[in-house]
Design an enzyme around this catalytic site. Structure first.
Site, mmCIF file in Angstrom:
data_model
loop_
_atom_site.group_PDB
_atom_site.id
_atom_site.type_symbol
_atom_site.label_atom_id
_atom_site.label_comp_id
_atom_site.label_asym_id
_atom_site.label_seq_id
_atom_site.Cartn_x
_atom_site.Cartn_y
_atom_site.Cartn_z
ATOM 1 N N SER A 41 1.965 -20.805 69.457
ATOM 2 C CA SER A 41 2.530 -20.104 68.154
ATOM 3 C C SER A 41 3.403 -18.904 68.375
ATOM 4 O O SER A 41 4.233 -18.624 66.957
ATOM 5 C CB SER A 41 1.365 -19.698 67.318
ATOM 6 N N ASP A 322 -0.085 -10.648 61.692
ATOM 7 C CA ASP A 322 -1.474 -11.192 61.359
ATOM 8 C C ASP A 322 -2.182 -10.524 62.294
ATOM 9 O O ASP A 322 -2.005 -9.613 63.186
ATOM 10 C CB ASP A 322 -1.374 -12.570 60.936
ATOM 11 N N HIS A 325 -0.252 -12.475 65.554
ATOM 12 C CA HIS A 325 1.336 -12.412 65.981
ATOM 13 C C HIS A 325 1.916 -11.374 65.429
ATOM 14 O O HIS A 325 1.661 -10.677 64.628
ATOM 15 C CB HIS A 325 1.462 -13.707 64.943
#
Ligand SMILES: *[C@@H]1O[C@H](CO)[C@@H](O)[C@H](O)[C@H]1NC(C)=O
Ligand SMILES: *[C@@H]1O[C@H](CO)[C@@H](O)[C@H](O)[C@H]1NC(C)=O
Ligand SMILES: *[C@@H]1O[C@H](CO)[C@@H](O)[C@H](O)[C@H]1NC(C)=O
Ligand SMILES: *[C@@H]1O[C@H](CO)[C@@H](O)[C@H](O)[C@H]1NC(C)=O
Length: 358
Positions: A41, A322, A325
């Site tokens: 991600s 978040d 990340h």
């Protein structure tokens, strides 16, 4: 904390400003003809949008600072991979594999997938994801398409040797595997050290597969300081320390094996240039600076942003978007240092700007 904030701001901004001319979209030829992205991600640009999984970021407030808004990137703006692409001189973002057209494949493809790991099962409790092994299968399919398109095998083989390949994977083998004993048996099967060994052995085979598919300029990113992410800090606590030291110690056992792996690959394959990017070196703040760890957005139980929630206004003063990340400003700092190393520890033996020239 206020002092920490302003110092962080200075550190990040100085780094970002130093690179500003390079970040301005340039017209003209990129330094290499093509750029391929593998990973999780941290570099995914939308490959999970059509998958059945909780690991997708195709909703606001993700993308709030990205030119096209929401794309599936797990941050407010650009990812590390996007910024490296700009520094290499690409004037468009490398398209996600899920969406790429034949016209686009010759400049590169992004195969990265949120939740994916070196091990196939990593991230499975979140739903579907494209493991590193599957990303390599997808890359083989792209190489076949390129061979058909360019209609000259010799040409294509020479062409793909000139591309930059980056691989940023392994974080989910901890976050969404080893550190989740209720979902995965790995922490009962392997000690922390054995697990690092098993991961790096598998990664070694995968990087050799990438070489066999024609890659010759490969930047291998080490694992990040997972123990410093807000989500892991909230889960495990830090005992008064800034980070969860046991997690950073576990992932460091992978990192200390990756550098020798890169050296071995370079000596076994004399026509290849692999390099190790040291995220510990790059993201450790200068002595005396405390980085803020509060995430910018409101968190869901799984550490991602609550859909449609309002993020913090001061996104250029925040490290984490978040629970896991980083923000665009932190990504700019990381990408610019992997591109142009500021310390010999940042990238070895080459930083990415050097890798491009070799
Ligand atoms: C996929 O391509 C379409 C059409 O080119 C575009 O509108 C869409 O934003 C793309 N999706 C992603 C995830 O890039
Ligand atoms: C195929 O590519 C090679 C390498 O670029 C070139 O030397 C050769 O002339 C090409 N062959 C044809 C038939 O175009
Ligand atoms: C490099 O070659 C040695 C000797 O053949 C071998 O034992 C080792 O596994 C190879 N390593 C890699 C990463 O290819
Ligand atoms: C990464 O950099 C740090 C310095 O910040 C250094 O202590 C560590 O040994 C480096 N790791 C590797 C694997 O080279």
């Amino acid at each position: 904390m206020a002092r920490g904030h302003s110092l962080l701001f200075l550190v990040l901004i100085v780094v970002a400003l130093a690179q500003l001319p390079a970040l301005v979209v340039v017209s003209g030829e990129p330094q290499v003809p093509c750029y391929f992205i593998f990973g999780d991600s941290l570099v995914d640009s939308g490959n999970n949008n059509g998958l059945v999984t909780a690991a997708k970021a195709n909703y606001p407030p993700y993308g709030i600072d990205f030119p096209q808004g929401v794309t599936g990137r797990f941050t407010n703006g650009l990812t590390i991979a996007d910024i490296i692409g700009q520094l290499l001189g690409f004037d468009k973002f490398i398209p996600p594999y899920s969406n790429v057209t034949n016209q686009e494949i010759s400049t590169g493809v992004n195969y990265a997938s949120g939740g994916a790991g070196i091990r196939d099962e990593s991230g499975s409790q979140l739903g579907d994801r494209i493991s590193f092994n599957r990303q390599l299968v997808n890359h083989a399919a792209i190489i076949s398409r390129l061979l058909l398109l360019q209609r000259n095998t010799t040409f294509t083989k020479e062409y793909v040797k000139k591309c930059i390949y980056i691989s940023n994977i392994g974080n989910n083998d901890y976050i969404n595997n080893y550190l989740m004993p209720n979902n995965y048996p790995t922490s009962r099967i392997y000690t922390v050290d054995q697990y690092a060994e098993v991961l790096v052995r598998q990664y070694s085979l995968q990087l050799r597969t990438l070489y066999n598919l024609g890659a010759r300029k490969v930047a291998v990113f080490g694992l990040g300081l997972i123990g410093c992410t807000p989500a892991e800090i909230a889960r495990f606590g830090t005992d008064g320390r800034p980070c969860v030291d046991s997690i950073n110690d576990a992932v460091n056992r992978v990192n200390v094996r990756l550098k020798p792996l890169v050296d071995q690959l370079n000596s076994n394959f004399s026509d290849a240039r692999f390099t190790f990017i040291n995220l510990t070196s790059i993201s450790t703040p200068p002595e005396g600076v405390t980085l803020p760890t509060e995430p910018c957005c409101q968190l869901r139980a799984d550490g991602q942003c609550v859909p449609n929630s309002t993020p913090c206004p001061n996104r250029d003063l925040t490290i984490f978007y978040d629970g896991y990340h980083t923000t665009q400003i932190a990504n700019i700092a990381t990408a610019t240092r992997s591109y142009t190393a500021l310390s010999p520890n940042d990238a070895s033996p080459y930083d990415i700007s050097r890798l491009a020239q070799l």
